[in-house]
Design a protein around this motif. Structure first.
Motif, PDB file in Angstrom:
ATOM      1  N   LYS A  75      74.674 118.789  95.380  1.00  0.00           N
ATOM      2  CA  LYS A  75      75.743 119.677  95.800  1.00  0.00           C
ATOM      3  C   LYS A  75      75.163 121.019  96.243  1.00  0.00           C
ATOM      4  N   THR A  76      75.751 121.595  97.260  1.00  0.00           N
ATOM      5  CA  THR A  76      75.284 122.907  97.719  1.00  0.00           C
ATOM      6  C   THR A  76      75.906 124.006  96.873  1.00  0.00           C
ATOM      7  N   ALA A  77      75.105 125.007  96.543  1.00  0.00           N
ATOM      8  CA  ALA A  77      75.567 126.118  95.730  1.00  0.00           C
ATOM      9  C   ALA A  77      76.120 127.228  96.608  1.00  0.00           C
ATOM     10  N   MET A  78      76.849 128.135  95.977  1.00  0.00           N
ATOM     11  CA  MET A  78      77.370 129.292  96.698  1.00  0.00           C
ATOM     12  C   MET A  78      76.204 130.116  97.257  1.00  0.00           C
ATOM     13  N   PRO A  79      76.270 130.525  98.534  1.00  0.00           N
ATOM     14  CA  PRO A  79      75.200 131.344  99.114  1.00  0.00           C
ATOM     15  C   PRO A  79      74.964 132.608  98.298  1.00  0.00           C
ATOM     16  N   ALA A  80      73.715 133.037  98.272  1.00  0.00           N
ATOM     17  CA  ALA A  80      73.337 134.185  97.449  1.00  0.00           C
ATOM     18  C   ALA A  80      74.126 135.437  97.796  1.00  0.00           C
ATOM     19  N   GLN A  81      74.384 135.646  99.101  1.00  0.00           N
ATOM     20  CA  GLN A  81      75.096 136.859  99.498  1.00  0.00           C
ATOM     21  C   GLN A  81      76.523 136.875  98.983  1.00  0.00           C
ATOM     22  N   LYS A  82      77.125 135.689  98.860  1.00  0.00           N
ATOM     23  CA  LYS A  82      78.483 135.622  98.322  1.00  0.00           C
ATOM     24  C   LYS A  82      78.475 135.852  96.816  1.00  0.00           C
ATOM     25  N   VAL A  83      77.435 135.327  96.157  1.00  0.00           N
ATOM     26  CA  VAL A  83      77.309 135.555  94.721  1.00  0.00           C
ATOM     27  C   VAL A  83      77.160 137.032  94.442  1.00  0.00           C
ATOM     28  N   ALA A  84      76.355 137.705  95.268  1.00  0.00           N
ATOM     29  CA  ALA A  84      76.092 139.140  95.088  1.00  0.00           C
ATOM     30  C   ALA A  84      77.360 139.972  95.266  1.00  0.00           C
ATOM     31  N   ARG A  85      78.247 139.515  96.189  1.00  0.00           N
ATOM     32  CA  ARG A  85      79.459 140.282  96.460  1.00  0.00           C
ATOM     33  C   ARG A  85      80.513 140.106  95.365  1.00  0.00           C
TER      34      ARG A  85
END
Length: 224
Positions: A208-218
């Motif tokens: 499964k693909t994880a949430m992109p890092a930039q979205k996690v950071a936001r």
């Protein structure tokens, strides 16, 4: 995918979008047929831009024939394969006039005799125009069917047959729209957005693909 999981798969897609529709713009059955024919290897957005002015001018097969191939090309020259598509649209318009009293036939076999109309196009028209429980397998549905395990098949026809056999009521009428939209906006070709998919636990795709890092950071603490 197990029978119970298939039902749950569709139930979740239906809960998010109870009445899905094609994203192609049209005003009548003839315009729908033309739009779907033009959409091969083109985006719905691109087709809608090309047909916006065309469909203001052309609403019948007779008007399309009067416009002519050269005139049609001027409207659709921004979409792929426009030369071949213009030729086919004029030819199918002539056949509708000659063989079907200018009406789009409510029969898949008859539709497939029209120039430029294959099984996928016929299935879309049958579903959107006439409410038939058909499964128009485009690249999105082919990908979703295989990737999720919902309908694994080596060809579009194989996927279509599996979907036709396994899709239960009350989901059959809208099934292909749910699958197209899911493939277009969530289960994308290059990177499926598993982190926001509402059927992720039913899907066979690994990893499964994880949430992109930039979205996690936001995201802030306490955000959903």
């Amino acid at each position: 995918m197990k029978k119970a999981d298939i039902f749950e798969f569709y139930a979740r897609l239906a809960a998010d979008n109870p009445a899905p529709e094609t994203e192609l713009a049209y005003g009548n059955h003839f315009q729908l047929l033309v739009a779907v024919t033009l959409s091969a290897q083109s985006t719905d957005v691109g087709v809608n831009k090309a047909t916006r002015r065309l469909f203001q001018e052309v609403k019948t097969p007779e008007q399309m024939v009067a416009l002519g191939e050269a005139g049609l090309k001027q409207h659709i020259k921004t979409i792929g394969l426009f030369n071949a598509k213009a030729k086919n649209v004029i030819a199918l318009s002539q056949r509708l006039i000659a063989a079907y009293h200018s009406e789009v036939p409510a029969d898949r076999d008859a539709l497939e005799t029209l120039p430029g109309v294959g099984r996928k196009t016929a299935n879309v028209v049958m579903n959107c125009a006439f409410g038939a429980e058909t499964f128009a397998v485009d690249t999105h549905i082919f990908r979703v069917g295989n990737r999720t395990g919902l309908a694994p098949g080596k060809t579009p026809l194989a996927v279509e047959k599996i979907l036709d056999k396994s899709t239960p009521q009350p989901f059959r009428l809208h099934a292909h729209h749910w699958l197209i939209l899911h493939g277009r906006y969530t289960c994308k070709a290059r990177t499926p957005e598993c982190w926001r998919c509402n059927v992720v636990d039913l899907c066979a795709f690994r990893p499964k693909t994880a949430m992109p890092a930039q979205k996690v950071a936001r995201q802030q603490p306490g955000d959903p």
